[in-house]
Enzyme design. Structure first.
Site, PDB file in Angstrom:
ATOM      1  N   TYR A 144       0.901  -1.200  -0.072  1.00 40.65           N
ATOM      2  CA  TYR A 144       0.024   0.099  -0.144  1.00 40.65           C
ATOM      3  C   TYR A 144       0.674   1.265  -0.152  1.00 40.65           C
ATOM      4  CZ  TYR A 144      -3.684   3.526   1.693  1.00 40.65           C
ATOM      5  OH  TYR A 144      -4.060   4.593   1.840  1.00 40.65           O
ATOM      6  N   CYS A 145       0.622   2.205  -0.969  1.00 44.51           N
ATOM      7  CA  CYS A 145       1.321   3.392  -0.871  1.00 44.51           C
ATOM      8  C   CYS A 145       2.674   3.183  -1.100  1.00 44.51           C
ATOM      9  CB  CYS A 145       1.042   4.140   0.182  1.00 44.51           C
ATOM     10  SG  CYS A 145       1.399   6.150   0.055  1.00 44.51           S
ATOM     11  N   LEU A 146       3.682   3.885  -0.122  1.00 43.86           N
ATOM     12  CA  LEU A 146       5.020   3.516  -0.283  1.00 43.86           C
ATOM     13  C   LEU A 146       5.521   2.060  -0.002  1.00 43.86           C
ATOM     14  CD1 LEU A 146       6.465   6.441   2.336  1.00 43.86           C
ATOM     15  CD2 LEU A 146       5.760   6.709   0.001  1.00 43.86           C
TER      16      LEU A 146
END
Length: 587
Positions: free
Chosen positions: A318-320
């Site tokens: 998720y994300c980074l």
């Protein structure tokens, strides 16, 4: 007297370390008052725009003509309003701008004030864009800065000019202002002490959120690995590893029981593992991206292989965490490591050329300035990070909140997502510097120049099927940027586009009202379809994208088996604590 010939050696400062340290210290001190944003970056952008505008008589003539052509209908509108006539508004706010939406703003003189503000806002947008010769990035910075300054002086922010505030004050005899003062004092106390004295245990970690049963089965300096207890008599053979972003605590994907992705996946018969990142301090300043890959993703995969031997892993980031997972997956593919059954990227970018408005804060000057701020303290503080994100949505997160809480005396009702959003973490100096420079600034991953263990990696080496999820209102990872994974890899890729923002769009449990998504799979042999065409042609489905993704996971699995044991003490992975573990509780 013999002349001394000039030396050919370059001049070297006698105390280079002292000189650099002095500069860094000054920037670090400045950063405490500038929200870690570089004054030089803003000044360079302003000068670039100002000089080019001053040298563009045609553009200045158009600006004057634009001001006059729009001033005339505004004057006519003001006169008609004074005379009691009702005319259509000459200026219409943007769709997401609700500052003047209430009926009170339609009465004289407030309607004229709101229209005059919109007129000024539109003129400045025209003035700060389309100036020939101005660099694209600097033009965006100037336009953004002008918008921020205008938002500050909006009539909606002045209690004596805001008819909604005046009406509520009259109706409540000023009690709204009393409550607003109390809200202001509470905020000041919270900011000064770092504690929220008004919060209760409703959304406390381990009590109201992050309560899915599980065990911490591995811990090192950087992560705790949580294995969640099975909830079905048999499970899908391939376990799932979730790699969350370390910019916030992991439990965005394990919020309350009703909207926990982890709990839902477990209920569908999946064995789920989750990385919980340690909140770094000054002692972790030299931990870099390589440490996060080795001690994070790779250490977790090694542990899962010991606990669930002989099975490949469905990895989701998720994300980074998704960006880091893509780096790890490419490095594994380069080395012939085939332990991944699939790769899922949740609102995660691999190409940062079009990384959205966050790029306003990424240039050489800004990154250097931010490095100096982090150099002083060893990490980037959560408050310094949140300032930039608040500016990107200042109307919603700053000014509208100020009006609502301080002037109208309203109190926002807490929910699990708000509690998680307030539970921010820090970023180590080395890791964040590498992340900004290698990915955001130089876009090395998409160009095949990102190195792992001294050698470049390429996303085209990944052969595991990929699923990428984007959200329509994402200002952190714009969906068209997430969509690029399809042209950066040579494997089958499925793209899911769901409605919502960066966080709320991902936390989209089945049964959540007004949720929809689009999904389509592109094989390696299919022709490329641009994102706008894809969105126009792909059918829309009502409901949660979780269900479509879970079906995709099952289609890339090999069947059911008995649930694995919790941990594997005989292989060096004993259960050392109950979920949610210790790291998530670190301040």
């Amino acid at each position: 007297m013999m002349a001394v010939p000039p030396t050919s050696e370059p001049f070297t400062a006698p105390f280079p370390i002292f000189t650099e340290s002095t500069d860094r210290l000054m920037h670090a001190l400045q950063g405490r008052f500038t929200m870690a944003m570089s004054p030089a970056s803003l000044m360079l952008a302003y000068l670039d725009w100002q000089v080019h505008l001053a040298n563009s008589p045609g553009k200045m003539g158009e600006l004057a003509q634009n001001a006059l052509s729009k001033a005339l209908p505004l004057s006519r509108y003001a006169l008609d309003s004074l005379m009691g006539r009702t005319d259509p508004d000459p200026f219409v706010p943007l769709a997401q701008d609700s500052r003047f939406a209430s009926p009170e703003w339609q009465r004289f003189p407030y309607n004229v004030m709101s229209q005059a503000f919109l007129y000024t806002e539109q003129w400045w947008h025209y003035a700060t864009t389309g100036v020939r010769g101005v660099g694209k990035h600097r033009q965006q910075v100037v336009s953004f800065a002008a918008r921020q300054l205008l938002d500050m002086v909006s009539p909606s922010n002045c209690p004596w000019l805001n008819p909604d505030v005046l009406k509520v004050t009259a109706e409540q005899g000023g009690q709204n202002l009393v409550r607003g003062w109390q809200n202001f004092c509470d905020d000041m106390t919270r900011n000064l002490t770092g504690r929220d004295y008004s919060a209760d245990d409703t959304y406390a970690v381990g009590k109201g959120v992050a309560v899915t049963p599980g065990k911490v089965v591995f811990r090192n300096r950087l992560i705790e690995l949580i294995q969640y207890a099975p909830a079905t008599p048999d499970v899908h053979a391939e376990p799932i590893l979730i790699v969350p972003a370390w910019i916030m605590k992991y439990y965005i994907l394990d919020l309350s029981p009703h909207n926990s992705m982890v709990k839902w996946l477990v209920s569908k018969g999946h064995t789920v593992f989750m990385i919980s990142w340690k909140n770094p301090g000054p002692e972790d300043r030299d931990m870099g991206m390589a440490d996060y890959r080795r001690q994070g993703v790779m250490a977790a995969i090694d542990a899962i292989n010991a606990i669930v031997p002989g099975q490949k892993v469905h990895a989701a980031g998720y994300c980074l965490g998704g960006t880091l997972l893509s780096i790890a997956a490419a490095a594994m593919a380069r080395e012939g490591d085939e332990r991944l059954a699939s790769v899922t990227l949740l609102a995660a970018q691999t190409d940062f050329e079009d990384a959205g408005e966050i790029m306003l804060f990424v240039d050489e000057s800004q990154v250097t300035y931010l490095e100096d701020v982090m150099w002083d303290q060893g990490y980037l503080d959560a408050k310094q990070m949140s300032g930039a994100f608040q500016l990107l949505r200042s109307n919603d997160l700053v000014w509208s909140r100020m009006v609502r809480q301080y002037f109208l005396g309203q109190t926002d009702h807490a929910n699990d997502l708000m509690a998680w959003n307030a539970d921010a973490t820090r970023m180590p100096y080395k890791m964040h510097s590498e992340y900004l420079r290698r990915l955001f600034l130089n876009n090395m991953l998409s160009k095949g120049r990102y190195t792992v263990e001294g050698r470049p990696i390429a996303l085209t080496d990944i052969r595991a099927p990929i699923c990428a999820v984007g959200t329509t209102k994402d200002h952190v990872a714009p969906w068209k940027s997430v969509y690029k994974i399809g042209i950066l890899t040579d494997t089958d890729s499925t793209f899911i586009l769901c409605n919502g923002g960066h966080n709320a769009g991902i936390v989209s449990e089945p049964g959540h009202k007004h949720r929809s998504y689009q999904i389509a799979t592109r094989t390696d042999a299919d022709k490329y379809v641009d994102p706008d065409t894809w969105a126009a042609l792909t059918p829309k489905h009502e409901g949660s994208w979780w269900e479509a993704w879970q079906e995709w996971l099952v289609s890339n699995s090999t069947g059911k088996t008995q649930p694995p044991a919790m941990g594997a003490a005989e292989r060096g992975y004993p259960a050392v604590a109950d979920a949610p573990g210790l790291y998530v509780l670190m301040p």
